[in-house]
Design an enzyme around this catalytic site. Structure first.
Site, mmCIF file in Angstrom:
data_model
loop_
_atom_site.group_PDB
_atom_site.id
_atom_site.type_symbol
_atom_site.label_atom_id
_atom_site.label_comp_id
_atom_site.label_asym_id
_atom_site.label_seq_id
_atom_site.Cartn_x
_atom_site.Cartn_y
_atom_site.Cartn_z
ATOM 1 N N HIS A 1 -10.044 1.615 4.107
ATOM 2 C CA HIS A 1 -8.163 1.154 5.345
ATOM 3 C C HIS A 1 -9.034 2.580 6.617
ATOM 4 C CE1 HIS A 1 -4.436 2.738 6.432
ATOM 5 N NE2 HIS A 1 -4.123 1.775 6.049
ATOM 6 N N GLY B 1 1.753 2.406 11.073
ATOM 7 C CA GLY B 1 3.166 3.294 10.925
ATOM 8 C C GLY B 1 3.382 3.740 12.208
ATOM 9 N N ASN C 1 0.747 -0.790 0.050
ATOM 10 C CA ASN C 1 -0.403 0.373 0.228
ATOM 11 C C ASN C 1 0.906 1.409 0.463
ATOM 12 O OD1 ASN C 1 -1.844 2.429 0.709
ATOM 13 N ND2 ASN C 1 -1.913 1.240 2.487
ATOM 14 N N TRP C 2 1.122 1.720 -1.392
ATOM 15 C CA TRP C 2 1.897 2.630 -1.497
ATOM 16 C C TRP C 2 1.581 4.218 -0.699
ATOM 17 C CZ3 TRP C 2 4.089 3.125 -7.261
ATOM 18 C CH2 TRP C 2 4.958 1.870 -7.346
ATOM 19 N N LYS C 3 0.093 3.732 -0.714
ATOM 20 C CA LYS C 3 -0.343 5.479 0.505
ATOM 21 C C LYS C 3 -0.398 6.502 -0.878
ATOM 22 C CE LYS C 3 0.021 3.258 4.459
ATOM 23 N NZ LYS C 3 -0.437 3.620 6.399
ATOM 24 N N SER D 1 2.297 -1.932 9.990
ATOM 25 C CA SER D 1 4.388 -2.098 10.747
ATOM 26 C C SER D 1 4.624 -3.258 10.616
ATOM 27 C CB SER D 1 4.279 -1.549 12.492
ATOM 28 O OG SER D 1 4.476 -0.605 12.483
ATOM 29 N N GLU E 1 -5.993 -4.489 10.458
ATOM 30 C CA GLU E 1 -5.052 -3.477 11.034
ATOM 31 C C GLU E 1 -5.538 -3.389 11.900
ATOM 32 O OE1 GLU E 1 -2.715 -2.725 6.772
ATOM 33 O OE2 GLU E 1 -4.033 -1.332 6.959
ATOM 34 N N GLU F 1 -7.084 5.050 7.230
ATOM 35 C CA GLU F 1 -6.585 6.484 7.240
ATOM 36 C C GLU F 1 -8.060 6.637 6.108
ATOM 37 O OE1 GLU F 1 -3.052 5.733 5.748
ATOM 38 O OE2 GLU F 1 -2.579 5.145 6.931
ATOM 39 N N GLY G 1 2.790 -0.844 3.891
ATOM 40 C CA GLY G 1 3.052 0.265 3.958
ATOM 41 C C GLY G 1 4.446 0.629 2.976
HETATM 42 P P1 PGA Z 1 2.249 0.232 7.618
HETATM 43 O O1 PGA Z 1 1.207 0.528 7.218
HETATM 44 O O2 PGA Z 1 3.287 -1.279 7.017
HETATM 45 O O3 PGA Z 1 3.718 1.374 7.012
HETATM 46 O O4 PGA Z 1 2.278 0.339 9.664
HETATM 47 C C1 PGA Z 1 0.264 -1.039 6.483
HETATM 48 C C2 PGA Z 1 -0.859 -0.059 6.091
HETATM 49 O O5 PGA Z 1 -1.792 0.985 6.354
HETATM 50 O O6 PGA Z 1 -1.710 -0.522 5.680
#
Ligand code: PGA
Length: 244
Positions: free
Chosen positions: A95, A172, A9-11, A208, A166, A97, A229
């Protein structure tokens, strides 16, 4: 055993030159293997780039969001048919976010999952509790509420989805759920999915995940892979996670 899947997931990261290098390194480093799959979910403007680079490779691609409507007056939004034009396989929906920053509700997310299934896209439906919810002992009720909203909408087509657990407090932050903590939630999700006739779909863990903790997480019975991520932006790290 479910299919093994690792999704990047490049965001809101990347750029043409950066992506070209990353995709090239992934193509060169990933060996096709029928028992496991690798995919990247990229920002909308780079779908054409991902398609051009990855067509003919064993690596799949997809998007990070979609609108549930088929077309029309939704300024700034993207429809499933547009994602199909770029041969996407996956779409991340729900997600945390999106839930938190853009206030997407369980019903919004269910509608998006259904739109994906209608279009032939595989939704990666994300569920997860906040730190406050975990500390209040409501992890299970929160993730099941989030999952149930989708199941109520898509019915037996849940068998064509992917689910990602998640925990919001692990995204993150460098804090990962302990493998047995994650497994406990995955087992509950699996049980609910089994009741819905979708017990064999992939349930990914995210939050993470790094090269040095992936193997222990993925060795848990109900953890079928990961949604990655920040570590998915480094080819070596991402490939090491996928190999775990
Ligand atoms: P992260 O993000 O691996 O940077 O914790 C995972 C995600 O939000 O899909």
């Amino acid at each position: 055993m479910s299919n093994r899947l690792v999704v990047g997931n490049w965001k809101m990261n990347g750029g043409l030159a950066f992506n070209a290098r990353l995709l090239d390194e992934l193509i060169r480093g990933w060996k096709e293997d029928a028992s496991r799959e690798l995919a990247v979910c990229v920002p909308f403007p780079y779908l054409a780039q991902a398609q051009a680079a990855l067509t003919g490779s064993p690596i799949a691609w997809g998007a990070q969001n979609v609108n549930a409507a088929t077309s029309g007056a939704y300024t700034g939004e993207v429809a499933t048919a547009m994602l199909m034009d770029f041969a996407c396989r996956y779409v991340i929906v729900g997600h945390s976010e999106r839930r938190q920053i853009y206030r997407e509700s369980d019903e919004d997310i269910a509608a998006k999952a259904q739109a994906c299934l209608d279009a032939g896209l595989t939704p990666i439906v994300c569920v997860g509790e906040t730190l406050e919810e975990r500390e209040a002992g409501s992890t299970e009720s929160v993730v099941l509420r989030q999952l149930d909203a989708v199941l109520a909408r898509v019915g037996e087509r849940a068998a064509d989805m992917v689910v990602a657990y998640e925990p919001v407090w692990a995204i993150g932050t460098g804090k990962t759920a302990r493998p047995e903590q994650a497994q406990e939630v995955h087992a509950r999700l699996r049980a609910r999915l089994r009741e819905a006739g979708a017990g064999s779909i992939a349930i990914l863990y995210g939050g993470s995940v790094k090269a040095d903790n992936a193997a222990t997480l993925f060795s848990e019975q109900d953890i079928d892979g990961g949604l990655i991520g920040s570590a998915s932006l480094k080819a070596g790290e991402f490939l090491a996670i996928a190999a775990a």
